[in-house]
Design an enzyme around this catalytic site. Structure first.
Site, PDB file in Angstrom:
ATOM      1  N   MET A 134       0.827  -1.192   0.000  1.00 33.45           N
ATOM      2  CA  MET A 134       0.000   0.000   0.000  1.00 33.45           C
ATOM      3  C   MET A 134       0.865   1.246   0.000  1.00 33.45           C
ATOM      4  SD  MET A 134      -2.714  -1.197   2.854  1.00 33.45           S
ATOM      5  CE  MET A 134      -1.408  -2.062   3.704  1.00 33.45           C
ATOM      6  N   GLY A 153      -0.998  -8.488  -3.436  1.00 29.54           N
ATOM      7  CA  GLY A 153      -0.989  -7.033  -3.304  1.00 29.54           C
ATOM      8  C   GLY A 153      -1.471  -6.606  -1.931  1.00 29.54           C
ATOM      9  N   CYS A 154      -1.941  -5.393  -1.828  1.00 29.72           N
ATOM     10  CA  CYS A 154      -2.428  -4.854  -0.556  1.00 29.72           C
ATOM     11  C   CYS A 154      -3.452  -5.796   0.059  1.00 29.72           C
ATOM     12  CB  CYS A 154      -3.060  -3.484  -0.789  1.00 29.72           C
ATOM     13  SG  CYS A 154      -3.948  -2.833   0.637  1.00 29.72           S
ATOM     14  N   PHE A 155      -3.221  -6.215   1.295  1.00 27.60           N
ATOM     15  CA  PHE A 155      -4.116  -7.208   1.895  1.00 27.60           C
ATOM     16  C   PHE A 155      -5.497  -6.673   2.222  1.00 27.60           C
ATOM     17  CE2 PHE A 155      -1.099  -6.872   5.860  1.00 27.60           C
ATOM     18  CZ  PHE A 155      -1.470  -5.548   6.085  1.00 27.60           C
ATOM     19  N   TRP A 156      -5.685  -5.367   2.209  1.00 26.23           N
ATOM     20  CA  TRP A 156      -7.033  -4.833   2.444  1.00 26.23           C
ATOM     21  C   TRP A 156      -8.017  -5.379   1.411  1.00 26.23           C
ATOM     22  CZ3 TRP A 156      -5.729   1.110   2.961  1.00 26.23           C
ATOM     23  CH2 TRP A 156      -5.070   1.337   4.173  1.00 26.23           C
TER      24      TRP A 156
END
Length: 223
Positions: A1, A51-54
């Site tokens: 991120m 990628g971004c774990f969100w």
């Protein structure tokens, strides 16, 4: 991120460029896995990086058969399993998710199908969306020999299918240890739907899941 300070600038730049949410990620409708043996157990675990774990967590928590999803770090040591250290790109960790699921409802192969259809671009090396560095690599982390065989077979299947203009670089990684991320990262997409990063980069992934695979979507997100 990207850093929190850069979010406003990113969103402004996106608006100026005229980029719409549908353009945020590459979305490809992929076929079901041809090799995906049935598992009789009522619970199983999968670990993926994309990628971004969100967004990875946000998408999979809406998949039917998924019981729980946890954001965390995989690939490095316990000493370096933190957001600040992982963000340096030097720890070996990737932002990852640990998924608990019912394989009688959703198979491991179908989880892989979702991962590479709407969550992560399998042709990008060490980056996804606006984020770059090895901590944002796309990877499958099999937890047993059966998962390893399904993962290898599916990567080969979609690689030969002509679905992508570039070669697949997502890799299968050996399991080391999964370390849960800090509490403020957990369920981030559900708790902060209006966050600028979520709106720009992750909400389109969930929308793509619902559009491409409506039969796989839960009525309510998993905890």
């Amino acid at each position: 991120m990207i850093g929190r300070a850069g979010l406003a600038a990113l969103v402004a730049a996106v608006a100026l460029a005229g980029c719409t949410p549908a353009q945020a990620e590459s979305v490809v409708r992929l076929p079901a896995a041809t090799f995906d043996p049935a598992v009789k157990a009522s619970r199983a675990t999968a670990i993926f990086a994309g990628g971004c774990f969100w967004g990875v967590e946000g998408v999979f928590s809406n998949v039917k058969g998924v019981i729980a999803v946890e954001s965390g770090y995989h690939g490095g040591s316990k000493a370096n399993a933190s957001y600040d250290r992982t963000s340096t790109g030097t720890t070996g960790h990737a932002e990852s998710v640990r998924i608990t699921y019912d394989p009688r409802v959703i198979s491991y192969g179908d989880l892989l199908r979702i991962l590479f259809s709407v969550v992560a671009d399998s042709t990008l090396k060490n980056r996804q969306g606006p984020d770059s560095g090895p901590q944002y690599r796309a990877a499958i982390v099999p937890l047993d020999a059966a998962q390893r065989k399904v993962a290898a077979a599916y990567l080969a299947q979609i690689g030969k299918g002509g679905y992508f203009a570039k070669p697949i670089v997502a890799r299968v990684e050996p399991y080391k240890a999964f370390y849960p991320a800090e509490a403020y990262h957990q369920d981030f997409m559900r708790r902060h739907p209006s966050n600028a990063y979520i709106v720009r980069w992750d909400a389109p992934k969930l929308a793509a899941l619902k559009r491409l695979y409506p039969a796989m979507v839960r009525a309510k997100p998993a905890p």
